[in-house]
Write an enzyme that holds these catalytic residues in place. Structure first.
Site, PDB file in Angstrom:
ATOM      1  N   CYS A  47     -32.795  42.643  -0.234  1.00  0.00           N
ATOM      2  CA  CYS A  47     -31.845  41.948  -1.109  1.00  0.00           C
ATOM      3  C   CYS A  47     -30.573  42.799  -1.242  1.00  0.00           C
ATOM      4  O   CYS A  47     -30.640  43.968  -1.631  1.00  0.00           O
ATOM      5  CB  CYS A  47     -32.470  41.692  -2.478  1.00  0.00           C
ATOM      6  SG  CYS A  47     -31.261  41.201  -3.724  1.00  0.00           S
ATOM      7  N   CYS A  81     -30.019  44.206  -4.770  1.00  0.00           N
ATOM      8  CA  CYS A  81     -30.986  45.284  -5.059  1.00  0.00           C
ATOM      9  C   CYS A  81     -30.528  46.569  -4.379  1.00  0.00           C
ATOM     10  O   CYS A  81     -30.640  47.659  -4.949  1.00  0.00           O
ATOM     11  CB  CYS A  81     -32.382  44.910  -4.568  1.00  0.00           C
ATOM     12  SG  CYS A  81     -33.259  43.730  -5.615  1.00  0.00           S
ATOM     13  N   ASP A 115     -16.308  42.365  -7.206  1.00  0.00           N
ATOM     14  CA  ASP A 115     -16.676  41.445  -6.126  1.00  0.00           C
ATOM     15  C   ASP A 115     -15.896  41.829  -4.862  1.00  0.00           C
ATOM     16  O   ASP A 115     -14.700  42.131  -4.927  1.00  0.00           O
ATOM     17  CB  ASP A 115     -16.354  40.011  -6.543  1.00  0.00           C
ATOM     18  CG  ASP A 115     -17.005  38.986  -5.631  1.00  0.00           C
ATOM     19  OD1 ASP A 115     -17.914  38.280  -6.088  1.00  0.00           O
ATOM     20  OD2 ASP A 115     -16.599  38.888  -4.448  1.00  0.00           O
ATOM     21  N   HIS A 174     -29.849  36.911  -5.869  1.00  0.00           N
ATOM     22  CA  HIS A 174     -30.180  37.894  -6.909  1.00  0.00           C
ATOM     23  C   HIS A 174     -29.291  37.489  -8.076  1.00  0.00           C
ATOM     24  O   HIS A 174     -28.056  37.426  -7.920  1.00  0.00           O
ATOM     25  CB  HIS A 174     -29.865  39.312  -6.415  1.00  0.00           C
ATOM     26  CG  HIS A 174     -30.162  40.410  -7.382  1.00  0.00           C
ATOM     27  ND1 HIS A 174     -30.967  41.498  -7.067  1.00  0.00           N
ATOM     28  CD2 HIS A 174     -29.759  40.611  -8.658  1.00  0.00           C
ATOM     29  CE1 HIS A 174     -31.032  42.313  -8.117  1.00  0.00           C
ATOM     30  NE2 HIS A 174     -30.294  41.795  -9.104  1.00  0.00           N
ATOM     31  N   HIS A 201     -26.780  36.781 -10.797  1.00  0.00           N
ATOM     32  CA  HIS A 201     -25.527  37.466 -11.126  1.00  0.00           C
ATOM     33  C   HIS A 201     -24.608  36.537 -11.895  1.00  0.00           C
ATOM     34  O   HIS A 201     -24.654  35.321 -11.742  1.00  0.00           O
ATOM     35  CB  HIS A 201     -24.812  37.991  -9.870  1.00  0.00           C
ATOM     36  CG  HIS A 201     -24.580  36.960  -8.797  1.00  0.00           C
ATOM     37  ND1 HIS A 201     -25.574  36.544  -7.950  1.00  0.00           N
ATOM     38  CD2 HIS A 201     -23.477  36.267  -8.445  1.00  0.00           C
ATOM     39  CE1 HIS A 201     -25.105  35.650  -7.112  1.00  0.00           C
ATOM     40  NE2 HIS A 201     -23.818  35.442  -7.395  1.00  0.00           N
TER      41      HIS A 201
END
Ligand code: DGP
Length: 114
Positions: free
Chosen positions: A4, A7, A30, A98, A100
């Site tokens: 991921c 992660c 970002d 994941h 966010h």
């Protein structure tokens, strides 16, 4: 999860520009900003999306929202304004699986939500 992306950012395996961090949560810029200020807030533990956040994790949910305040302050946009977005699933075009939240601001954002 070793495969991921977020992660791997949370573990320090992949570099990111950290804006805010505590025991549960990490926020970083970002890579493909959609506004002059654009950060992502993630839980350090892996959850695919908002759908995976159950009632036992209300503390984590509160921590993610609380982090949004801190991130907005760190970015200097807490008074000018910001938008908090979490894309969940295919129709929302979630691309990283994941959980966010996007924090967007630093300019007047579109009045369109979609
Ligand atoms: P979403 O479409 O809601 O799943 O947004 C995922 C965001 O993750 C997207 O705005 C771009 C960002 N992103 C993808 N890869 C990386 C990366 O390697 N580093 C950082 N900092 N952001 C990334």
């Amino acid at each position: 999860m070793s495969d991921c992306l977020f992660c791997r950012i949370a573990s320090g395996d992949i570099p990111a520009e950290t804006i805010y961090e505590n025991e549960q949560v990490l926020a970083f810029r970002d890579i493909n900003p959609q506004a002059k200020a654009h950060a992502l807030i993630i839980p350090k533990k892996h959850l695919d999306s908002l759908n995976d956040l159950n009632q036992t994790e209300d503390g984590l949910l509160a921590g993610l929202l609380r982090a949004a305040q801190d991130v907005a302050k760190a970015l200097g946009i807490d008074q000018s304004g910001y938008r908090l977005v979490s894309n969940c699933g295919p129709d929302a075009r979630q691309s990283v699986h994941h959980l966010h939240f996007h924090v967007l601001g630093g300019e007047t954002l579109s009045d369109r939500m979609v």
